[in-house]
Design an enzyme around this catalytic site. Structure first.
Site, short mmCIF file in Angstrom:
data_model
loop_
_atom_site.label_atom_id
_atom_site.label_comp_id
_atom_site.label_asym_id
_atom_site.label_seq_id
_atom_site.Cartn_x
_atom_site.Cartn_y
_atom_site.Cartn_z
N GLN A 163 0.58 61.48 12.00
CA GLN A 163 0.42 60.90 10.66
C GLN A 163 -0.28 59.55 10.75
O GLN A 163 0.14 58.68 11.50
CB GLN A 163 1.80 60.75 10.00
CG GLN A 163 1.74 60.27 8.56
CD GLN A 163 1.06 61.28 7.63
OE1 GLN A 163 1.31 62.48 7.70
NE2 GLN A 163 0.17 60.80 6.77
N ASP A 204 -5.64 69.05 12.18
CA ASP A 204 -6.22 68.09 11.24
C ASP A 204 -7.75 68.12 11.31
O ASP A 204 -8.42 67.68 10.38
CB ASP A 204 -5.72 66.67 11.57
CG ASP A 204 -4.87 66.09 10.45
OD1 ASP A 204 -4.79 66.72 9.38
OD2 ASP A 204 -4.30 65.01 10.65
N LYS A 211 5.18 67.83 4.41
CA LYS A 211 4.57 68.81 5.32
C LYS A 211 5.64 69.68 5.98
O LYS A 211 5.46 70.89 6.12
CB LYS A 211 3.71 68.08 6.36
CG LYS A 211 2.44 67.50 5.74
CD LYS A 211 1.73 66.47 6.63
CE LYS A 211 0.58 65.82 5.82
NZ LYS A 211 -0.07 64.71 6.53
#
Lengths: 301, 301
Positions: free
Chosen positions: A103, A126, A59
């Site tokens: 994460q 997200d 990422k």
């Protein structure tokens, strides 16, 4: 649904890698057109999981390729929920940060819901904040961000010229991160959506109704060719390790769909790897760039 | 699914009035067992709509019958969004109020989303806050309150002995207040759920797959007997006026389902009126009583 629908040959392949590259080029272009803001993505990694570290590294690399900043925060495996929340709150306050990605999975004993709920809704790139999911579910309530993988599935369909409106879509799996939100997105695109799961009786015959199948169940090659309506389109979200003695690693990655078999029935199929996978990061960058663009716009007003 | 499934006679009727009375008796019992708290429902009515005034009056009467307090706030039709929000905020702060119900629709020009979002999530007994809907959508995230009419549909099924798990459910309509949340509740009960809407192609044949049909589309007697799988269960959420010259009023209330026709095919059907209708208020009281019970519990800790 595709020119290949009626032939007896193999169905086409939806090239997720190429489509993701196209989206990244668009993002790079959008980012370079910003005058006062550089989009910043914060990544929060807790503990030492190798797979998580790899995902975060990918990422960060993708950010830099699109001209975006990344801000990385690493915490030890024994960080407390309070430690992680403190980091999230500081990132919420940081004007250079437009998106925050924690994460997952977090170490055992940490309540993920508590941590994710702390992410400012404006930075929830997200898209997993319950408020974002609620707005995603409801008609006429635009969520700030749609979750990345589900949004990636829709982009794959649209950019492959697949019409969604009025089609029968069957989603296999009802997870919070894929099955449920992709069902909601397909519904908003006017598909007639059926959500299936482990309690579904005769899953094969339910899937056989579908013009569009989204498999997101995490079971190796579960969806077989004879589960498919001829000419349907198959999006395979699965990512499973299958033993393979011809590989040095001893395994290879396969999806939830028997790819070779299903190509004989479907008009279009996504491969694994190289289908949905590359889209997740692309849509994460898209969400983060959108957040920064919104910032510049509102600052200009 | 019912002893009447296989016969050729008429299907049974789900008596919503009786089931709602049963639930109200349970609530009355729970309320009387509280020692330090009297559940209080605040109703906010804006403007002069007769139907809205009637609904609010019914809710206040039902509160009193269950031993609950009601706190009524009436605003003129020309109240501003700011006026209404100020009332909601004061009710949020009022410790005697455990649930806040803003009667919809609000007058033109008032943004309902803005007003409803102001209701404290702990007092959102209507369950329409996007955060409540998000938690309703996600697995493992219990919403504080499920919306009343959808929750009423599930109660009707359960208290009629209808098994939901593993059954095919088809929901007709995808509204924020019924179709969408009832689909999510059915999914959490492990039904295989299909959500249909105006863009669904060949709705009749989709409905024909269903073991459980929920009709929530607002179209007079749209669902016909030949749309049904023999022995299915039909929940009719519709409430439509149909011209009827034999009535003094010139009309009568009918649902979204052709009741007389469908009784010949289904094993169980809800009538209109007297089916889902009485459940909405019962579940509103249930939500409000639950909020008060939670209050007493947390005060005792």
């Amino acid at each position: 649904m595709s020119s290949q629908e009626e032939n007896d040959g193999l169905g086409g392949i939806i090239d997720g890698k190429a489509i993701a590259a196209e989206i990244r080029a668009e993002i790079r272009n959008d980012v370079s057109s910003l005058s006062s803001v550089i989009p910043g993505l914060a990544t929060v990694l807790v503990g030492e999981r190798k797979d998580s570290a790899t995902y975060v590294r990918m990422k960060i690399k993708a950010c830099s390729e699109c001209g975006m900043e990344s801000i990385h925060r690493a915490l030890p495996a024994d960080a407390t929920e309070g430690d992680i929340i403190a980091v999230v709150r500081a990132l919420n306050e940081d004007a250079c940060v437009h998106g925050i990605l924690v994460q997952l999975p977090l170490p055992d004993g940490i309540n993920e819901e508590n941590v994710l709920s702390e992410i400012s809704i404006e930075k929830d790139v997200d898209g997993f904040h319950p408020l974002n999911i609620g707005k995603l579910a409801m008609r006429g309530r635009e969520p700030l961000f749609a979750p990345c993988t589900p949004r990636g599935c829709i982009e794959l369909l649209k950019r492959s010229g697949v019409e969604i409106s009025g089609k029968e879509a069957v989603v296999v799996g009802r997870s919070n991160i894929v099955g449920l939100p992709v069902s909601l997105l397909l519904m908003h695109e006017n598909a007639t959506v059926t959500i299936t799961h482990s309690r579904t009786v005769d899953l094969a015959s339910v899937v056989r109704r579908a013009d569009i199948v989204v498999a997101a169940v995490g079971r190796t090659e579960m969806v077989k060719a004879d589960w498919l309506k001829p000419g349907c389109v198959v999006i395979d979200v699965g990512m499973n390790s299958k033993p393979d003695s011809t590989r040095k690693s001893g395994y290879r990655l396969v999806g939830d769909v028997d790819f070779e078999g299903c190509r004989k029935k479907a008009s279009l199929v996504t491969p694994v790897p190289g289908g949905v996978g590359p889209m997740t990061i692309a849509m994460l960058l898209r969400n983060c760039a959108d957040a920064a663009m919104k910032c510049e716009k509102s600052a200009a007003q």
